[in-house]
Design an enzyme around this catalytic site. Structure first.
Site, short mmCIF file in Angstrom:
data_model
loop_
_atom_site.label_atom_id
_atom_site.label_comp_id
_atom_site.label_asym_id
_atom_site.label_seq_id
_atom_site.Cartn_x
_atom_site.Cartn_y
_atom_site.Cartn_z
N LYS A 197 0.78 -1.20 -0.07
CA LYS A 197 0.04 0.06 -0.16
C LYS A 197 0.86 1.20 0.00
O LYS A 197 0.64 2.37 -0.70
CB LYS A 197 -0.87 0.00 1.39
N ARG A 237 -0.89 -9.04 13.15
CA ARG A 237 -1.46 -7.95 12.35
C ARG A 237 -2.53 -8.49 11.27
O ARG A 237 -3.52 -7.86 10.60
CB ARG A 237 -0.34 -7.06 11.64
P1 AMP Z 1 0.90 0.68 8.63
O1 AMP Z 1 2.08 1.62 8.62
O2 AMP Z 1 -0.38 1.14 8.06
O3 AMP Z 1 0.84 -0.77 8.66
O4 AMP Z 1 0.37 0.97 10.34
C1 AMP Z 1 1.20 0.62 11.30
C2 AMP Z 1 0.48 0.81 12.83
O5 AMP Z 1 -0.36 1.88 12.98
C3 AMP Z 1 -0.72 -0.28 12.47
O6 AMP Z 1 -0.37 -1.90 12.88
C4 AMP Z 1 -1.52 0.20 13.65
O7 AMP Z 1 -1.19 -0.04 15.06
C5 AMP Z 1 -1.32 1.74 13.43
N1 AMP Z 1 -2.33 2.11 12.66
C6 AMP Z 1 -2.37 2.57 11.42
N2 AMP Z 1 -3.43 3.13 10.65
C7 AMP Z 1 -4.36 2.74 11.77
C8 AMP Z 1 -5.62 3.07 11.76
N3 AMP Z 1 -6.42 3.60 10.53
N4 AMP Z 1 -6.47 2.42 12.76
C9 AMP Z 1 -5.62 2.22 13.92
N5 AMP Z 1 -4.41 1.77 14.07
C10 AMP Z 1 -3.93 2.38 12.97
#
Ligand code: AMP
Length: 219
Positions: A13, A171
């Site tokens: 993404k 995750r």
């Molecule tokens: P990502 O970089 O999108 O994989 O996000 C890393 C971490 O940030 C996730 O595992 C969540 O702990 C937190 N996170 C990111 N976006 C969200 C969201 N929309 N809602 C809740 N937690 C989020």
């Protein structure tokens, strides 16, 4: 054009959102990046979010939604944005609709990056991130010229805590619980576009662009 990218962790993404934002001359907004920035700056939001992120759990909706509301309200979103990492739950999707309605904005399309589990695990365990400029590398697919060092700014690369194998499993579980309802939510609104995303980044990007064109959204 305002687009949401949906997909499991490791679907690419972040990479695709950056590339698509460049092609469409719009803004990349990643809630994960915004949260990590808050953690590194020790803001009160960062301190509240840190322990959830390290466990691979979702940060509570109200924290992330308030953060995103502030970000979307800045005027640079007027030329379009690619939303990466939000919404992750139905309540976030509903909150997003409400935020956009108040800002007189709307979502043109939702792209779902369909990715298989072995590809996800391989991408995440090999991912390395620059401590300073945040650029992503991969130890096999996109290695830096010098081991452990960023090609762009020379800072050290690190492995995200949540990219360790035991956290990835968590995750993915969290993701699976929520994704099917999000897919239904956007399919009902006739906004969902599915993209096969196991292939190399450039192939997937071309696929996304042609889907957007084919779907007669104004690319
Ligand atoms: P990502 O970089 O999108 O994989 O996000 C890393 C971490 O940030 C996730 O595992 C969540 O702990 C937190 N996170 C990111 N976006 C969200 C969201 N929309 N809602 C809740 N937690 C989020």
């Amino acid at each position: 054009m305002n687009i949401i990218l949906l997909g499991p962790p490791g679907a690419g993404k972040g990479t695709q959102a950056k590339a698509l934002a460049q092609r469409l001359k719009s803004l990349h907004i990643s809630t994960g990046d915004l949260l990590r920035h808050n953690v590194s700056q020790h803001t009160s939001l960062g301190e509240a979010a840190k322990s959830y992120m390290e466990k691979g759990a979702l940060v509570p909706d109200e924290l992330v939604t308030d953060m995103l509301k502030e970000r979307l309200a800045l005027t640079d979103t007027k030329n379009g944005f690619i939303l990466d990492g939000y919404p992750r739950t139905i309540s976030q999707a509903k909150a997003l609709n409400e935020i956009l309605r108040k800002l007189k904005l709307s979502i043109d399309g939702v792209m779902y990056l369909d990715t298989s589990k072995p590809v996800i695990v391989q991408r995440l365990t090999g991912r390395r991130v620059c401590k300073s400029c945040g650029v992503n590398f991969h130890i096999k697919n996109m290695p830096p010229k010098n081991d452990g060092i960023c090609d762009f700014c020379g800072a050290h690369l690190y492995q995200r805590n949540d990219d360790k194998e035991e956290t990835i499993e968590k995750r993915l579980q969290v993701y699976q619980q929520e994704v099917s309802s999000l897919i239904d939510f956007y399919a009902q609104q006739k906004k969902l576009l599915r993209v096969t995303a196991d292939d190399e980044a450039e192939v997937v990007l071309d696929r996304m662009i042609s889907l957007l064109k084919h779907d007669s959204l104004k690319v």
